[in-house]
Design an enzyme around this catalytic site. Structure first.
Site, PDB file in Angstrom:
ATOM      1  N   LYS A 240      23.821   0.543   7.789  1.00 27.03           N
ATOM      2  CA  LYS A 240      22.407   0.143   7.876  1.00 27.03           C
ATOM      3  C   LYS A 240      21.923   0.396   9.292  1.00 27.03           C
ATOM      4  CE  LYS A 240      21.045  -4.388   7.781  1.00 27.03           C
ATOM      5  NZ  LYS A 240      20.438  -4.559   9.109  1.00 27.03           N
TER       6      LYS A 240
ATOM      7  N   ASP B  30      24.941  -7.102  12.434  1.00 29.76           N
ATOM      8  CA  ASP B  30      25.124  -7.266  13.880  1.00 29.76           C
ATOM      9  C   ASP B  30      24.584  -8.628  14.332  1.00 29.76           C
ATOM     10  OD1 ASP B  30      22.439  -6.688  13.674  1.00 29.76           O
ATOM     11  OD2 ASP B  30      22.430  -5.110  15.203  1.00 29.76           O
ATOM     12  N   SER B  31      24.102  -9.421  13.375  1.00 30.86           N
ATOM     13  CA  SER B  31      23.799 -10.834  13.647  1.00 30.86           C
ATOM     14  C   SER B  31      25.065 -11.546  14.132  1.00 30.86           C
ATOM     15  CB  SER B  31      23.252 -11.528  12.394  1.00 30.86           C
ATOM     16  OG  SER B  31      24.101 -11.286  11.281  1.00 30.86           O
TER      17      SER B  31
ATOM     18  N   ASP C 212      26.342  -2.795   9.703  1.00 33.43           N
ATOM     19  CA  ASP C 212      25.239  -2.438  10.601  1.00 33.43           C
ATOM     20  C   ASP C 212      25.682  -1.474  11.677  1.00 33.43           C
ATOM     21  OD1 ASP C 212      22.879  -3.642   9.830  1.00 33.43           O
ATOM     22  OD2 ASP C 212      23.259  -5.506  10.920  1.00 33.43           O
TER      23      ASP C 212
ATOM     24  N   GLU D 100      12.579  -7.210   6.560  1.00 36.50           N
ATOM     25  CA  GLU D 100      12.760  -8.504   7.224  1.00 36.50           C
ATOM     26  C   GLU D 100      11.433  -9.045   7.743  1.00 36.50           C
ATOM     27  OE1 GLU D 100      15.979  -8.662  10.044  1.00 36.50           O
ATOM     28  OE2 GLU D 100      15.433 -10.674  10.715  1.00 36.50           O
TER      29      GLU D 100
ATOM     30  N   GLU E 113      18.259   0.268  11.896  1.00 36.16           N
ATOM     31  CA  GLU E 113      16.916  -0.297  12.015  1.00 36.16           C
ATOM     32  C   GLU E 113      15.868   0.770  12.348  1.00 36.16           C
ATOM     33  OE1 GLU E 113      16.800  -3.666  14.673  1.00 36.16           O
ATOM     34  OE2 GLU E 113      18.441  -4.686  13.640  1.00 36.16           O
TER      35      GLU E 113
HETATM   36  O1  KIV Z   1      22.408  -8.400  11.142  1.00 40.17           O
HETATM   37  C1  KIV Z   1      22.061  -8.948  10.109  1.00 40.17           C
HETATM   38  O2  KIV Z   1      22.594  -9.984   9.701  1.00 40.17           O
HETATM   39  C2  KIV Z   1      20.962  -8.358   9.365  1.00 40.17           C
HETATM   40  C3  KIV Z   1      20.313  -9.196   8.308  1.00 40.17           C
HETATM   41  C4  KIV Z   1      19.479 -10.217   8.965  1.00 40.17           C
HETATM   42  C5  KIV Z   1      19.553  -8.398   7.341  1.00 40.17           C
HETATM   43  O3  KIV Z   1      20.583  -7.265   9.615  1.00 40.17           O
END
Ligand code: KIV
Length: 267
Positions: free
Chosen positions: A118, A50-51, A89, A185, A120
């Site tokens: 994934k 989600d970056s 994510d 992280e 958090e």
């Molecule tokens: O969203 C993302 O790119 C991430 C990485 C920084 C691990 O979660």
């Protein structure tokens, strides 16, 4: 010793890398063209992170990203995937309870083509429920970018003994709940090393030192094409390279040979 596997990787192949001591390579991917290059370079895992809210959409945080957007980008990446394992994510507020988590994770797998989701934090109930439904889960501990408005700043986590112990406990809990992977992280390298030794599932570090079982970076940071400043733990792999393919190969070799991250890119 690296063992080249040409067939599409499964979670079993990724777990076996930890058992035989081979470092796991992971990069974020958001579209088909970059995904094809990453996949061809032999990177083991592509993460539709989600970056993308920051590097693709230009937001200052990952908070505005929606499940529809994550599904769209997962589809783009999955169409180009040949070998790499694909994780997507779950964005902010899409896993507040197990039922909501299952509904949204199913979208990422069924429509997006992801193989694992994934999420958090130590969301143990959600992880357990997803795993019971047959949805593989990657945990994410340490710096949690979706909590930035609570944290106030993107800073190193787990520096104090109490916070470090909580991260160790949470890693165990996620493993017990059935998580198959863990992203750590921005934590001190010594703490990441301890956690990687204590749990049997692979630990993929970002700003967490060289002793994790693998490494992940945001693609746009390591290609030095991000809109904001590259974080200290990342590295410009374009330096000395002729193009994107070469930079990704340089990252692949640096991780497999434990040359990245160096102390300069660790805490
Ligand atoms: O969203 C993302 O790119 C991430 C990485 C920084 C691990 O979660």
């Amino acid at each position: 010793m690296n063992q080249v596997v040409d067939k599409p990787l499964s979670i079993n192949d990724i777990s076996a890398m930890k058992r035989r001591g081979e470092k796991i390579t992971c990069l974020t991917a958001y579209d088909a063209s970059f995904a094809a290059i990453i996949d061809k370079a032999g990177i083991d895992i592509m993460l539709v992170g989600d970056s993308l809210g920051m590097v693709i959409q230009g937001h200052s945080t990952t908070v505005p990203v929606t499940i529809e957007q994550m599904v769209y980008h997962a589809q783009c990446v999955s169409r180009a995937r040949r070998r790499a394992y694909l994780i997507a994510d779950m964005p902010f507020m899409t896993y507040g309870n197990p039922d909501l988590a299952a509904k949204n994770a199913a979208q990422l797998l069924q429509v997006g083509g992801a193989q694992m989701v994934k999420l958090e934090g130590a969301k143990v109930d959600c992880v357990r429920f997803l795993v019971e439904q047959g949805i593989p889960v990657c945990g994410h501990l340490g710096l949690l970018p979706q909590s930035i408005h609570q944290l106030g700043t993107y800073s190193v986590q787990g520096k104090e003994p109490k916070a470090a112990q909580k991260l160790r406990d949470d890693a165990q809990k996620l493993q017990e709940a059935g998580a198959s992977l863990l992203v750590l992280e921005c934590v001190p390298a010594t703490l990441a090393k301890a956690i990687s030794t204590e749990i049997t599932i692979p630990v993929i570090g970002i700003g967490a030192g060289v002793d994790c079982d693998g490494q992940v970076l945001v693609l746009y940071d390591m290609l030095n094409i991000g809109v904001s400043k590259r974080p200290r733990f990342s590295k410009n792999f374009m330096t000395g390279c002729d193009g994107v393919e070469e930079a990704i190969q340089a990252y692949f070799h640096a991780v497999k040979n434990t040359e990245f991250p160096s102390l300069e890119h660790s805490f």
